[in-house]
Design a protein around this motif. Structure first.
Motif, short mmCIF file in Angstrom:
data_model
loop_
_atom_site.label_atom_id
_atom_site.label_comp_id
_atom_site.label_asym_id
_atom_site.label_seq_id
_atom_site.Cartn_x
_atom_site.Cartn_y
_atom_site.Cartn_z
N LEU A 147 0.83 -1.20 0.00
CA LEU A 147 0.00 0.00 0.00
C LEU A 147 0.86 1.26 0.00
O LEU A 147 0.61 2.20 -0.76
N VAL A 148 1.90 1.27 0.83
CA VAL A 148 2.80 2.43 0.87
C VAL A 148 3.49 2.62 -0.48
O VAL A 148 3.61 3.74 -0.99
N ALA A 149 3.93 1.51 -1.09
CA ALA A 149 4.61 1.60 -2.37
C ALA A 149 3.68 2.13 -3.47
O ALA A 149 4.09 2.96 -4.30
N VAL A 150 2.44 1.66 -3.47
CA VAL A 150 1.50 2.13 -4.49
C VAL A 150 1.13 3.59 -4.25
O VAL A 150 0.93 4.36 -5.20
N LEU A 151 1.04 4.01 -3.00
CA LEU A 151 0.81 5.43 -2.71
C LEU A 151 1.96 6.29 -3.22
O LEU A 151 1.75 7.37 -3.79
N LEU A 152 3.19 5.83 -3.01
CA LEU A 152 4.35 6.56 -3.52
C LEU A 152 4.32 6.62 -5.03
O LEU A 152 4.58 7.68 -5.63
N LEU A 153 4.00 5.49 -5.68
CA LEU A 153 3.89 5.48 -7.13
C LEU A 153 2.81 6.44 -7.60
O LEU A 153 2.97 7.15 -8.60
N SER A 154 1.70 6.50 -6.87
CA SER A 154 0.60 7.40 -7.23
C SER A 154 1.04 8.86 -7.14
O SER A 154 0.67 9.68 -7.99
N TYR A 155 1.84 9.17 -6.11
CA TYR A 155 2.35 10.55 -5.99
C TYR A 155 3.25 10.90 -7.17
O TYR A 155 3.16 12.00 -7.73
N LEU A 156 4.12 9.96 -7.55
CA LEU A 156 5.01 10.21 -8.68
C LEU A 156 4.23 10.40 -9.97
O LEU A 156 4.57 11.25 -10.81
N VAL A 157 3.19 9.59 -10.15
CA VAL A 157 2.35 9.73 -11.34
C VAL A 157 1.67 11.10 -11.35
O VAL A 157 1.64 11.78 -12.39
N HIS A 158 1.14 11.52 -10.20
CA HIS A 158 0.49 12.82 -10.13
C HIS A 158 1.48 13.96 -10.40
O HIS A 158 1.17 14.89 -11.15
N ARG A 159 2.66 13.84 -9.80
CA ARG A 159 3.64 14.94 -9.88
C ARG A 159 4.31 15.02 -11.25
O ARG A 159 4.49 16.12 -11.79
N TRP A 160 4.66 13.88 -11.83
CA TRP A 160 5.48 13.89 -13.03
C TRP A 160 4.73 13.52 -14.31
O TRP A 160 5.30 13.65 -15.40
N VAL A 161 3.49 13.07 -14.19
CA VAL A 161 2.73 12.71 -15.39
C VAL A 161 1.44 13.53 -15.48
O VAL A 161 1.22 14.22 -16.48
N GLU A 162 0.59 13.44 -14.46
CA GLU A 162 -0.70 14.12 -14.53
C GLU A 162 -0.55 15.62 -14.73
O GLU A 162 -1.16 16.19 -15.65
N LYS A 163 0.20 16.27 -13.87
CA LYS A 163 0.27 17.73 -13.92
C LYS A 163 0.87 18.25 -15.22
O LYS A 163 0.28 19.11 -15.89
N PRO A 164 2.06 17.77 -15.65
CA PRO A 164 2.61 18.30 -16.90
C PRO A 164 1.79 17.93 -18.14
O PRO A 164 1.60 18.77 -19.04
N MET A 165 1.27 16.70 -18.19
CA MET A 165 0.48 16.30 -19.35
C MET A 165 -0.83 17.06 -19.41
O MET A 165 -1.32 17.39 -20.49
N ALA A 166 -1.43 17.32 -18.24
CA ALA A 166 -2.69 18.06 -18.21
C ALA A 166 -2.50 19.46 -18.78
O ALA A 166 -3.35 19.96 -19.54
N LYS A 167 -1.40 20.11 -18.45
CA LYS A 167 -1.13 21.45 -18.98
C LYS A 167 -1.00 21.43 -20.50
O LYS A 167 -1.57 22.27 -21.20
N ARG A 168 -0.26 20.45 -21.01
CA ARG A 168 -0.05 20.38 -22.45
C ARG A 168 -1.35 20.03 -23.18
O ARG A 168 -1.66 20.62 -24.23
N LEU A 169 -2.11 19.09 -22.62
CA LEU A 169 -3.37 18.73 -23.25
C LEU A 169 -4.36 19.90 -23.24
O LEU A 169 -5.09 20.12 -24.21
N LYS A 170 -4.35 20.67 -22.16
CA LYS A 170 -5.27 21.80 -22.07
C LYS A 170 -4.97 22.83 -23.14
O LYS A 170 -5.87 23.34 -23.81
N VAL A 171 -3.70 23.15 -23.32
CA VAL A 171 -3.31 24.11 -24.34
C VAL A 171 -3.68 23.60 -25.73
O VAL A 171 -4.23 24.34 -26.56
#
Length: 390
Positions: free
Chosen positions: A296-320
């Motif tokens: 559970l801790v490992a998947v939470l850490l992976l989820s944070y990395l996905v949010h920080r390094w994938v979701e946020k930057p990709m969301a900005k590019r897709l929005k533009v």
């Protein structure tokens, strides 16, 4: 709730009875599937909030950038894990994986890469239906009419045989979306008998349909989990959402809540098959509590990395990119009419209460407005909106 259900109650990944492996957590976790019902109520609340006063192009863009970046990565990571850890779950053929990337595998009759993805098809049907309201402009009256028409159609379709119409109406799950919409109207405009009646109706219908799901879960959990627990959990959900609508939690403004809320979606996408594969391969050599907690801790850490390094930057590019695409469509239409093209960020004026300010934008598919939702319009002691991060 959903993660605990899949990790210590669902009956997958572990050798032996999970009721014996996790005697303390098993019974409450056996009701964890009900987290999906709360998820649908939150979605109705947040989607109504975030689409108020917005155009249909903004609605479409906000849903795409919220759902797809983490979803695409979740498919790739899950497929890689089940492929590299043979002996457990078999990976899908590559053609099925490509269809999964569209999020339309369910209507295409293709198996989900991850079992929990069925809820995303439910979300997409809700967006499709509610887009009719957004297209016309979200107002109090239109949302009430939408809820009443949807509920009536769902009741009429319940007893009919399975059909595309009943599938679109989501006769099993629509009550939680409708309740979420009604709770948001109560939160924004204040309580009245009509809204309480809509919520009570959804509570009754939701309890009925949830019991059908409960009977199906007994095959998975392999233990006699009493049905009255379903009513208790759903009551807690509805009371909690009522508290949000009436401003009981308006003073909660903890800094860590937005981050916690942001992790719920990637955690939901990534936890299931990865956890089961880990349990299957390491149960014999690692204590079950250490293994489940560490996973559970490992998947939470992976989820944070996905949010920080994938979701946020990709969301900005897709929005533009999507804003540019819709601007080209508007410019083409304006050229034919001889008008001046509207700006990419132009939206309709908010059709809410006179003098009301725009609301903070909602989190989206898998999160509450966690960091202190604005104070309800008519809650005791509160007259305005407290614009804090959603």
């Amino acid at each position: 709730m959903v993660v605990l259900y899949h990790y210590v109650a669902f009956g997958e990944g572990w050798e032996g009875s999970q009721a014996q492996l996790f005697p303390v957590l098993f019974r409450p976790s056996a009701y964890g599937w009900l987290g999906v019902e709360l998820f649908f109520m939150i979605s109705g609340f947040v989607i109504c909030m975030s689409s108020w006063g917005r155009s249909i192009s903004h609605f479409f863009t906000s849903r795409v950038i919220r759902l797809f970046p983490a979803y695409w990565l979740g498919i790739l990571v899950t497929t890689a894990v089940v492929f590299l850890m043979p002996g457990g779950i078999a990976p899908l053929p590559w053609r099925d994986i490509l269809v999964n990337l569209t999020m339309l595998q369910r209507p295409m009759g293709v198996e989900d890469v991850e079992g929990v993805y069925w809820t995303l098809w439910a979300e997409m049907r809700f967006y499709l239906l509610f887009a009719l309201v957004v297209w016309r402009g979200v107002t109090y009256r239109r949302v009430v009419v939408f809820c009443c028409v949807w509920a009536t159609a769902a009741v009429l379709a319940t007893r009919s045989e399975a059909s595309p119409i009943s599938d679109l109406l989501m006769v099993q799950d629509c009550w939680f979306f409708i309740a979420g919409l009604a709770f948001y109207l109560m939160y924004r405009f204040g309580q009245n008998l009509l809204l309480w009646g809509m919520i009570a109706f959804c509570f009754a219908m939701g309890n009925h349909t949830a019991m059908e799901t409960w009977r199906g879960t007994l095959e998975n959990v392999g233990d006699n989990v009493p049905g009255w627990g379903v009513a208790v959990v759903l009551t807690v959900f509805f009371v909690t959402m009522a508290g949000v609508s009436l401003g009981w939690f308006s003073r909660i403004d903890w800094r860590w809540l937005p981050t916690a809320g942001a992790l719920t979606y990637p955690l939901y996408l990534l936890h299931e098959s990865i956890g089961w594969e880990v349990f299957h391969h390491y149960q014999s050599s690692v204590n079950q509590w250490v293994l489940a907690g560490g996973t559970l801790v490992a998947v939470l850490l992976l989820s944070y990395l996905v949010h920080r390094w994938v979701e946020k930057p990709m969301a900005k590019r897709l929005k533009v990119a999507l804003n540019t695409a819709f601007e080209q469509i508007r410019a083409e239409g304006a050229t034919h009419r001889g008008d001046t093209p509207a700006g990419a960020g132009s939206v309709r004026a908010e059709p809410g209460r006179p003098g009301s300010e725009p609301l903070a934008q909602g989190v989206g598919a898998a999160g509450l407005p966690v960091a202190g939702v604005p104070s309800p319009a008519h809650a005791p002691g509160g007259q305005g909106h407290d614009h804090t991060r959603a």
